[in-house]
Design an enzyme around this catalytic site. Sequence first.
Site, short mmCIF file in Angstrom:
data_model
loop_
_atom_site.label_atom_id
_atom_site.label_comp_id
_atom_site.label_asym_id
_atom_site.label_seq_id
_atom_site.Cartn_x
_atom_site.Cartn_y
_atom_site.Cartn_z
N LYS A 19 0.82 -1.22 0.00
CA LYS A 19 0.00 0.00 0.00
C LYS A 19 0.85 1.26 0.00
CE LYS A 19 -4.16 -2.21 1.86
NZ LYS A 19 -3.67 -3.55 2.19
N ARG A 20 1.84 1.32 -0.87
CA ARG A 20 2.69 2.49 -0.94
C ARG A 20 1.96 3.65 -1.60
NH1 ARG A 20 4.94 -0.23 2.33
NH2 ARG A 20 7.17 -0.70 2.37
#
Lengths: 297, 297
Positions: free
Chosen positions: B111-112
């Site tokens: 989930k960058r």
Amino acid sequence: MESDAAASGHVADRLLAAIDQLKAPVCVGIDPVLERLPQQLRCRAGTTTAAAAAAIGDFARSVLEVVAGRVPCVKFQSACFERYRAQGVEVLFELIEEAQARGLEVILDAKRGDIGLTAEHYAAGVFGAPAPPHWITVNSYLGPDAIEPFLAVHRGAFALVRTSNPGADAVQAERLRSGGTVAESVARMLAALGARCTGRRGYSALGAVVAATRPDEARMLRALMPQQLFLVPGLGPQGGTIEDVLPCFKPDGTGAVVTASRSVIFAFDSSERRWSDAVGRAASDLAEQVGRAVGLR
Amino acid sequence: MESDAAASGHVADRLLAAIDQLKAPVCVGIDPVLERLPQQLRCRAGTTTAAAAAAIGDFARSVLEVVAGRVPCVKFQSACFERYRAQGVEVLFELIEEAQARGLEVILDAKRGDIGLTAEHYAAGVFGAPAPPHWITVNSYLGPDAIEPFLAVHRGAFALVRTSNPGADAVQAERLRSGGTVAESVARMLAALGARCTGRRGYSALGAVVAATRPDEARMLRALMPQQLFLVPGLGPQGGTIEDVLPCFKPDGTGAVVTASRSVIFAFDSSERRWSDAVGRAASDLAEQVGRAVGLR
């Protein structure tokens, strides 16, 4: 060498005390990139991941040495270290420890965001380190329960409200039926969530990332989040001027920390032998410019 | 052992081919937690970070061995490995390589989300690994330019649209003046952004994370994103039923990958000696349940 105030347990009180001491509400962003290192370091970097991570580490250590005492705070860009995977992460946490040993307040800019249980793992990883950072940046898109785990451990979090990239409007500036923008709605959520963890000076352990490129919006967000410290990127290369950052502060000169990265850590020609002198001067200039603009100097 | 179709360069074509081969549009989430490991592994874990990371790695390796051939795809929860910092990250990338050697499609759930240049560093770190994952999950709050760098390297990204946590509504369900919710607006943004990188079967290298807990919403999002593969968490412990996930699929049974973590990898009593048999059975049950519901079996 911590002052009494800086040794206080609450991260917002610590950061404010460190700012007061140096009369400089600023932060130097440590975003090292191999291609922009001084020539003498780049030549040593070689071709392996380990050598690259070590060169980045040597550079950042020199930067820490020269900015300590000039600015109260540094912010490590996690991506620049994660780029070298395990070896980069090892260097990152060594640097976080070294920054603290030099008396600097430390923000880890990792923009983490995941649902409750997973957020707890992220918080445990970062804040469970032998010398953890004081603050981490987090993403707001998953709502309050994705942010809470970072506050549960008595450290601090700066949650994204408004970013400086050109595409940010596509989500953050959308207008809501209930009034205002998505960013303003996120601001209200953070204000409510952060109210339960304020320090002695009235600021919360939950701060907000508010880019310096939209002064009108910053004024509105400042009003919506009276207890949030603002972490303010965007000065310089990203287009913000010193006038643009002022609305992020309250009239008394508190309330925000202006962060600059490339304009400070790369303030030299790559062939310059005494490159760290230039970094030190750029850090002092940043402190002077912002400190004066908000009336602390 | 890749089939011809799976060897195709486009990540969506690869994933669809792997799903077809096993008639199972599912993914096993590798979210290992020390406290829930089988007793025999937990006892060996000891007290150091290195030992904990090694125990997690041993457990995950056994899970990969037993789920390969039963499901087409695994998803590693980065936080569970980052929890052990450098040592955990090292184990994570070893496991990603091992999963591929076993013929599994691999998603890194990290989930960058960061602005352009920084997103490029994240993409370079993850996709520059010797055996990079096929997909990464990314956050949508920073807009299109924060997602594009992950697509530039001919791998895939699943961007967050709707998450399953209770607090998600605070941002994602806010209603816009222009109509619909924030999540629907993000869906439109992703549909436009992903149109330029579709594979032979019409699906994009830019997919969407859409939780299985709100079927009406899933139906709407499915219509807004015809070219997006949906990565669908939320079945089981998070409250979603098999009926809830169906609207994430198209009538032809394509379009989504249902991911389950804890209900598969911890499908044993901690004292069970042949614990991996239970994990294998749970993976087969998941494949059977979802494959049958969407008409592939």
